[in-house]
Design a protein around this motif. Structure first.
Motif, mmCIF file in Angstrom:
data_model
loop_
_atom_site.group_PDB
_atom_site.id
_atom_site.type_symbol
_atom_site.label_atom_id
_atom_site.label_comp_id
_atom_site.label_asym_id
_atom_site.label_seq_id
_atom_site.Cartn_x
_atom_site.Cartn_y
_atom_site.Cartn_z
ATOM 1 N N HIS A 5 0.852 -1.193 0.000
ATOM 2 C CA HIS A 5 0.000 0.000 0.000
ATOM 3 C C HIS A 5 0.884 1.239 0.000
ATOM 4 O O HIS A 5 1.764 1.382 0.837
ATOM 5 C CB HIS A 5 -0.913 0.015 1.222
ATOM 6 C CG HIS A 5 -1.702 1.269 1.354
ATOM 7 N ND1 HIS A 5 -2.736 1.587 0.502
ATOM 8 C CD2 HIS A 5 -1.600 2.307 2.211
ATOM 9 C CE1 HIS A 5 -3.238 2.759 0.849
ATOM 10 N NE2 HIS A 5 -2.563 3.219 1.882
ATOM 11 N N PRO A 7 0.820 5.154 0.598
ATOM 12 C CA PRO A 7 -0.048 6.204 1.136
ATOM 13 C C PRO A 7 -0.314 7.291 0.083
ATOM 14 O O PRO A 7 0.511 7.554 -0.781
ATOM 15 C CB PRO A 7 0.749 6.776 2.305
ATOM 16 C CG PRO A 7 1.767 5.743 2.634
ATOM 17 C CD PRO A 7 2.041 4.997 1.361
ATOM 18 N N ASP A 8 -1.458 7.890 0.196
ATOM 19 C CA ASP A 8 -1.854 8.971 -0.689
ATOM 20 C C ASP A 8 -0.906 10.158 -0.505
ATOM 21 O O ASP A 8 -0.571 10.526 0.620
ATOM 22 C CB ASP A 8 -3.296 9.366 -0.345
ATOM 23 C CG ASP A 8 -3.795 10.491 -1.186
ATOM 24 O OD1 ASP A 8 -4.082 11.555 -0.603
ATOM 25 O OD2 ASP A 8 -3.898 10.324 -2.409
ATOM 26 N N GLN A 11 -2.014 12.982 1.966
ATOM 27 C CA GLN A 11 -1.838 12.707 3.388
ATOM 28 C C GLN A 11 -0.375 12.819 3.783
ATOM 29 O O GLN A 11 -0.042 13.346 4.850
ATOM 30 C CB GLN A 11 -2.383 11.324 3.757
ATOM 31 C CG GLN A 11 -2.364 11.052 5.253
ATOM 32 C CD GLN A 11 -3.247 12.023 6.025
ATOM 33 O OE1 GLN A 11 -4.390 12.258 5.670
ATOM 34 N NE2 GLN A 11 -2.713 12.605 7.083
#
Length: 58
Positions: A5, A7-8, A11
Motif C-alpha cells: 500500500h 499512502p496517498d 496525506q
C-alpha cells in the motif's frame, strides 16, 4: 504475492507540512522584514495585536 500500500500523496504532504500557525507566522515575518510585499489585510491586523500585546522582556 504481497500487496504494498502506498499512502496517498495528499496525506503524506499534510503530515509533513509545519502547522498552519507556523506557516502564517513565517509569512508575516517575511512581510515585516520586507522580503515579501505586505498584504495589508493580512499584515496590519496581526501587527496591531503584536503592538497591543508586545513580548515581555525576560
Amino acid at each position: 504475492m504481497k500487496i504494498h500500500h502506498r499512502p496517498d500523496y495528499a496525506q503524506l504532504r499534510k503530515d509533513a507540512y509545519p502547522p498552519i500557525e507556523e506557516q502564517l507566522d513565517a509569512l508575516w515575518h517575511a512581510m515585516d522584514r520586507g522580503e515579501l510585499p505586505k498584504v495589508e489585510a493580512f499584515y496590519e491586523p496581526i501587527r496591531a495585536v503584536k503592538v497591543s500585546y508586545p513580548k515581555s522582556a525576560r
